[in-house]
Each structure stands twice: as C-alpha cells, then as structure tokens.
Scaffold this motif. Structure first.
Motif, PDB file in Angstrom:
ATOM      1  N   GLY A 189      49.686  28.164  36.322  1.00  0.00           N
ATOM      2  CA  GLY A 189      50.135  27.805  37.664  1.00  0.00           C
ATOM      3  C   GLY A 189      50.016  28.943  38.660  1.00  0.00           C
ATOM      4  N   ALA A 190      49.751  30.163  38.172  1.00  0.00           N
ATOM      5  CA  ALA A 190      49.506  31.293  39.078  1.00  0.00           C
ATOM      6  C   ALA A 190      48.251  31.065  39.899  1.00  0.00           C
ATOM      7  N   HIS A 191      47.392  30.155  39.467  1.00  0.00           N
ATOM      8  CA  HIS A 191      46.186  29.860  40.254  1.00  0.00           C
ATOM      9  C   HIS A 191      46.499  29.108  41.526  1.00  0.00           C
ATOM     10  N   ASN A 192      47.776  28.891  41.776  1.00  0.00           N
ATOM     11  CA  ASN A 192      48.185  28.446  43.104  1.00  0.00           C
ATOM     12  C   ASN A 192      47.953  29.565  44.133  1.00  0.00           C
ATOM     13  N   LEU A 193      47.804  30.772  43.616  1.00  0.00           N
ATOM     14  CA  LEU A 193      47.652  31.955  44.479  1.00  0.00           C
ATOM     15  C   LEU A 193      46.212  32.458  44.483  1.00  0.00           C
ATOM     16  N   GLY A 194      45.769  32.889  45.648  1.00  0.00           N
ATOM     17  CA  GLY A 194      44.523  33.641  45.747  1.00  0.00           C
ATOM     18  C   GLY A 194      43.284  32.784  45.647  1.00  0.00           C
ATOM     19  N   PRO A 207      39.283  29.079  47.049  1.00  0.00           N
ATOM     20  CA  PRO A 207      40.690  29.021  46.625  1.00  0.00           C
ATOM     21  C   PRO A 207      40.977  27.706  45.891  1.00  0.00           C
ATOM     22  N   TRP A 208      42.080  27.680  45.157  1.00  0.00           N
ATOM     23  CA  TRP A 208      42.485  26.464  44.442  1.00  0.00           C
ATOM     24  C   TRP A 208      43.259  25.513  45.368  1.00  0.00           C
ATOM     25  N   VAL A 209      43.991  26.109  46.313  1.00  0.00           N
ATOM     26  CA  VAL A 209      44.874  25.301  47.179  1.00  0.00           C
ATOM     27  C   VAL A 209      44.674  25.724  48.638  1.00  0.00           C
ATOM     28  N   LEU A 222      40.240  38.926  27.627  1.00  0.00           N
ATOM     29  CA  LEU A 222      40.729  38.121  28.749  1.00  0.00           C
ATOM     30  C   LEU A 222      39.935  36.812  28.822  1.00  0.00           C
ATOM     31  N   PRO A 223      40.547  35.762  29.376  1.00  0.00           N
ATOM     32  CA  PRO A 223      39.892  34.447  29.319  1.00  0.00           C
ATOM     33  C   PRO A 223      38.670  34.318  30.233  1.00  0.00           C
ATOM     34  N   ASP A 224      37.790  33.389  29.843  1.00  0.00           N
ATOM     35  CA  ASP A 224      36.560  33.106  30.580  1.00  0.00           C
ATOM     36  C   ASP A 224      36.702  31.731  31.236  1.00  0.00           C
ATOM     37  N   LEU A 272      47.419  41.447  43.398  1.00  0.00           N
ATOM     38  CA  LEU A 272      48.426  42.229  42.664  1.00  0.00           C
ATOM     39  C   LEU A 272      48.955  41.439  41.463  1.00  0.00           C
ATOM     40  N   VAL A 273      49.090  40.135  41.653  1.00  0.00           N
ATOM     41  CA  VAL A 273      49.543  39.284  40.538  1.00  0.00           C
ATOM     42  C   VAL A 273      48.477  39.300  39.438  1.00  0.00           C
ATOM     43  N   ARG A 274      47.232  39.255  39.849  1.00  0.00           N
ATOM     44  CA  ARG A 274      46.151  39.284  38.851  1.00  0.00           C
ATOM     45  C   ARG A 274      46.102  40.626  38.127  1.00  0.00           C
TER      46      ARG A 274
HETATM   47 FE1  CCH Z   1      43.306  33.783  36.776  1.00  0.00          FE
HETATM   48  N1  CCH Z   1      41.415  33.876  37.481  1.00  0.00           N
HETATM   49  N2  CCH Z   1      42.636  33.057  35.010  1.00  0.00           N
HETATM   50  N3  CCH Z   1      45.206  33.774  36.063  1.00  0.00           N
HETATM   51  N4  CCH Z   1      43.963  34.559  38.527  1.00  0.00           N
HETATM   52  C1  CCH Z   1      41.021  34.301  38.711  1.00  0.00           C
HETATM   53  C2  CCH Z   1      41.838  34.668  39.756  1.00  0.00           C
HETATM   54  C3  CCH Z   1      43.220  34.746  39.662  1.00  0.00           C
HETATM   55  C4  CCH Z   1      41.342  32.766  34.694  1.00  0.00           C
HETATM   56  C5  CCH Z   1      40.224  33.065  35.464  1.00  0.00           C
HETATM   57  C6  CCH Z   1      40.292  33.556  36.754  1.00  0.00           C
HETATM   58  C7  CCH Z   1      45.585  33.377  34.814  1.00  0.00           C
HETATM   59  C8  CCH Z   1      44.790  32.723  33.883  1.00  0.00           C
HETATM   60  C9  CCH Z   1      43.424  32.596  33.986  1.00  0.00           C
HETATM   61  C10 CCH Z   1      45.281  34.816  38.848  1.00  0.00           C
HETATM   62  C11 CCH Z   1      46.355  34.785  37.988  1.00  0.00           C
HETATM   63  C12 CCH Z   1      46.293  34.326  36.677  1.00  0.00           C
HETATM   64  C13 CCH Z   1      39.594  34.276  38.779  1.00  0.00           C
HETATM   65  C14 CCH Z   1      38.769  34.681  39.992  1.00  0.00           C
HETATM   66  C15 CCH Z   1      39.136  33.797  37.583  1.00  0.00           C
HETATM   67  C16 CCH Z   1      37.688  33.557  37.180  1.00  0.00           C
HETATM   68  C17 CCH Z   1      38.539  36.186  40.051  1.00  0.00           C
HETATM   69  C18 CCH Z   1      37.777  36.556  41.301  1.00  0.00           C
HETATM   70  O1  CCH Z   1      36.626  36.115  41.423  1.00  0.00           O
HETATM   71  O2  CCH Z   1      38.346  37.264  42.143  1.00  0.00           O
HETATM   72  C19 CCH Z   1      41.295  32.077  33.416  1.00  0.00           C
HETATM   73  C20 CCH Z   1      40.033  31.598  32.721  1.00  0.00           C
HETATM   74  C21 CCH Z   1      42.580  31.961  32.991  1.00  0.00           C
HETATM   75  C22 CCH Z   1      43.133  31.310  31.772  1.00  0.00           C
HETATM   76  O3  CCH Z   1      42.452  30.683  31.006  1.00  0.00           O
HETATM   77  C23 CCH Z   1      46.966  33.725  34.610  1.00  0.00           C
HETATM   78  C24 CCH Z   1      47.745  33.466  33.317  1.00  0.00           C
HETATM   79  C25 CCH Z   1      47.405  34.324  35.765  1.00  0.00           C
HETATM   80  C26 CCH Z   1      48.755  34.892  36.097  1.00  0.00           C
HETATM   81  C27 CCH Z   1      49.873  34.485  35.521  1.00  0.00           C
HETATM   82  C28 CCH Z   1      45.383  35.115  40.260  1.00  0.00           C
HETATM   83  C29 CCH Z   1      46.666  35.377  41.045  1.00  0.00           C
HETATM   84  C30 CCH Z   1      44.074  35.066  40.778  1.00  0.00           C
HETATM   85  C31 CCH Z   1      43.648  35.277  42.230  1.00  0.00           C
HETATM   86  C32 CCH Z   1      43.222  36.703  42.452  1.00  0.00           C
HETATM   87  C33 CCH Z   1      42.749  36.984  43.850  1.00  0.00           C
HETATM   88  O4  CCH Z   1      42.116  38.047  44.018  1.00  0.00           O
HETATM   89  O5  CCH Z   1      42.991  36.223  44.779  1.00  0.00           O
END
Ligand code: CCH
Length: 286
Positions: free
Chosen positions: A160-165, A177-179, A131-133, A32-34
C-alpha cells in the motif's frame, strides 16, 4: 550541532526538508519512504544478513544495485540532517526519515526505536537481487517477502506504500504515479486497483506495465505487474479488498508491518537497547 540523542530535533529537521517544490510532485517524502524500505528490505531471516543496520547503501556494493537507482536523491536530501546531527547513524536516519515522511503525508504513526549502527560487516553484506522486481508476479513477491519473514497479509499491507510517489523511466524503466495525489498517504492505491480497468501497455523502452487514463488529471496512472498480482492471487486478493474498503484497518496493519520492516535483523534487550551491535567498538551507540 544538536545534543546527542535528541531525536525530536532530528525529526523536526526531517519535516522541514520534505517540501521540495522543484522535485517530482513537490515532496521528498515518497523517495524517503523508498529509501527506508530498501535499506531494510534486503533482510534474509535464514542467514540473518541484510537489513537496515549498517546502512550499506552508502557503498557501491549495495548502493549501486540497479534496484536502488534513484535513492541517491533521498540520501542527498538527508545529508544536511546528518551534518547537523553528526552523532546520528545513517541507519537510524534513513529509517526514521521514512517514518516521519509517512506521518507528515497523512499516514499512520509508526513506532520507531533508535540504536542502529553504521558498521558494515562484509560477511553480512546482502548480495544483489534481494529486492523485488516489479515485472514479476505473485510467486516472486512471496519469495522475496517470505525470506524477510512476512506473511501474505503483511505483504499486501506493505504494498500500500505505492499510494506514494511514482515510477521513473530513468530509474526502474516504468513510468508514472499509481494514484492522482501521490504525496498524500491513503488507501487509494487499493481502491483504484479494485475499481478501475487496467490495460497492458508496452512503453517505448520495451517495459511492460498497466495503465488507466485519468481524464481529470490528463495523465495515465500506472500499476506494476507485481502490483496487479495482488488482486489476481486468491490469497492476496481478499486483503486488497479489505484495505480498499477499510482505511483504518489498512493504517493499523501498515503501521505494524512497516515497524517490523525497519526492525528486521535487529535484536534488542528489554530496555530497547540493541544487543547485536557487537561488531561496533564499544557496542551500543547511544
Ligand atoms: Fe516500491 N517500487 N516496490 N515499495 N516504492 C517503486 C517505487 C516506490 C516494488 C517496485 C517499485 C514496496 C514494494 C515494492 C515505494 C515503497 C514501497 C518503483 C519505481 C518500483 C519499480 C522506482 C522508480 O522508478 O523510481 C515492488 C516490485 C515491490 C514489491 O513487490 C514496499 C514494500 C514499499 C514500502 C513499504 C515508494 C514509496 C515508491 C515511490 C518512490 C518515488 O521515488 O516516488
């Protein structure tokens, strides 16, 4: 059906759907955050196109962007909330759901205002590629986020949202996962980035990421090349270190940057009412 404008009732219903024992790590929160981030992160300040207004991801042009793979899960989780509160726009629902999810996962309180519309103006549809790669480095990350109007400090905070999911092979091609505890918001992503040794690994699908084997978890944690670019870049790195050392500072800065993200492209008058919803018959949807 709830009364129009009862956002407390909406928030309560979003909270109730976060617990999803069969899905990923047991929570709909991270995806949902994504969704909230990708709905807003298409914004281009120069042309004033993209952004959360319009909820364009409902349509193939935006929803079918490979960068949005997997976000249909998030939209499906939220569908019952929309059915129960039909007066609510998708654009408001998606942004609010991300903010509620962050708070419920122990994250900061993030200010949020309603009023987004679901009107899609074709001339304002964002092209793909906004969107970023994750396979790229600091130059790319700056190019993407400067376009939205963010600075280096805000870029690091938002990351820092990559602390999630987690990353999914069938969505982005990356894996893991990252963490260790990916449904609890904290500054651990920054701490692990600084403290651990990250080794390059090529997955069987040819995708390159960085990994650290966690013995307790018996699982590999991961970092994207774009994540590690933050600690390798001399302007980004000091912010990574600050956020790793100071959780309060990270929460404060993340809250401000995420609030800014979901307001991109939205202009309000002094009372908070959106004034650039001129493309909607009758203007502001209340
Ligand atoms: Fe992100 N992100 N993100 N991201 N992201 C992915 C998953 C999450 C990038 C790439 C990826 C932000 C910035 C960036 C979340 C929040 C944020 C994935 C995996 C990739 C790839 C997708 C998958 O396979 O499901 C890149 C590149 C950048 C910046 O350069 C920002 C900003 C945010 C929010 C503030 C979250 C949350 C996830 C986890 C989603 C999940 O399904 O668990």
């Amino acid at each position: 059906m709830s009364n129009s404008g009862n956002y407390e009732a909406v928030a309560a219903d979003i909270k109730k759907l976060l617990h999803q024992p069969e899905y990923d790590d047991g929570s709909a929160g991270p995806v949902l955050v994504r969704l909230a981030w990708h709905s807003a992160g298409t914004y281009d300040a120069e042309t004033d196109t993209g952004g959360s207004n319009g909820a364009g991801m409902r349509y193939e042009a935006e929803g079918g962007d490979p960068a949005n793979a997997g976000l249909q899960h998030a939209r499906t989780f939220l569908e019952p909330v929309k059915e129960k509160h039909p007066w609510l726009t998708y654009a408001d629902l998606w942004t609010l759901a991300g903010i509620i999810a962050i708070k419920e996962m122990d994250g900061p309180t993030i200010p949020w205002k309603p009023g987004r519309t679901d009107y899609v103006d074709d001339s304002k549809l964002p092209p793909r590629g906004r969107l970023p790669d994750g396979a790229q480095g600091a130059d790319h990350v700056r190019f993407i986020f400067y376009r939205m109007g963010f600075n280096d400090q805000e870029i690091v905070a938002l990351s820092g949202a990559h602390n999630l999911g987690r990353t999914h092979k069938d969505r982005s091609g990356f894996h893991g996962p990252w963490v260790p505890n990916p449904t609890r918001f904290s500054n651990q992503y920054f701490r692990l980035m600084v403290e651990l040794e990250w080794k390059p690994k090529t997955l069987d699908n040819g995708v390159k990421q960085f990994v650290h084997y966690d013995e307790d978890l018996d699982e590999e944690l991961m970092m994207l090349p774009s994540d590690l670019a933050l600690i390798q870049d001399k302007e980004f790195a000091p912010w990574v270190k600050k956020y790793a050392a100071d959780k309060e500072l990270f929460y404060r800065d993340f809250s401000a940057a995420f609030a800014k993200l979901v307001e991109l492209g939205i202009k309000r008058d002094e009372s908070g009412k959106i004034v650039n919803a001129d493309n909607v018959k009758g203007g502001y949807i209340s």
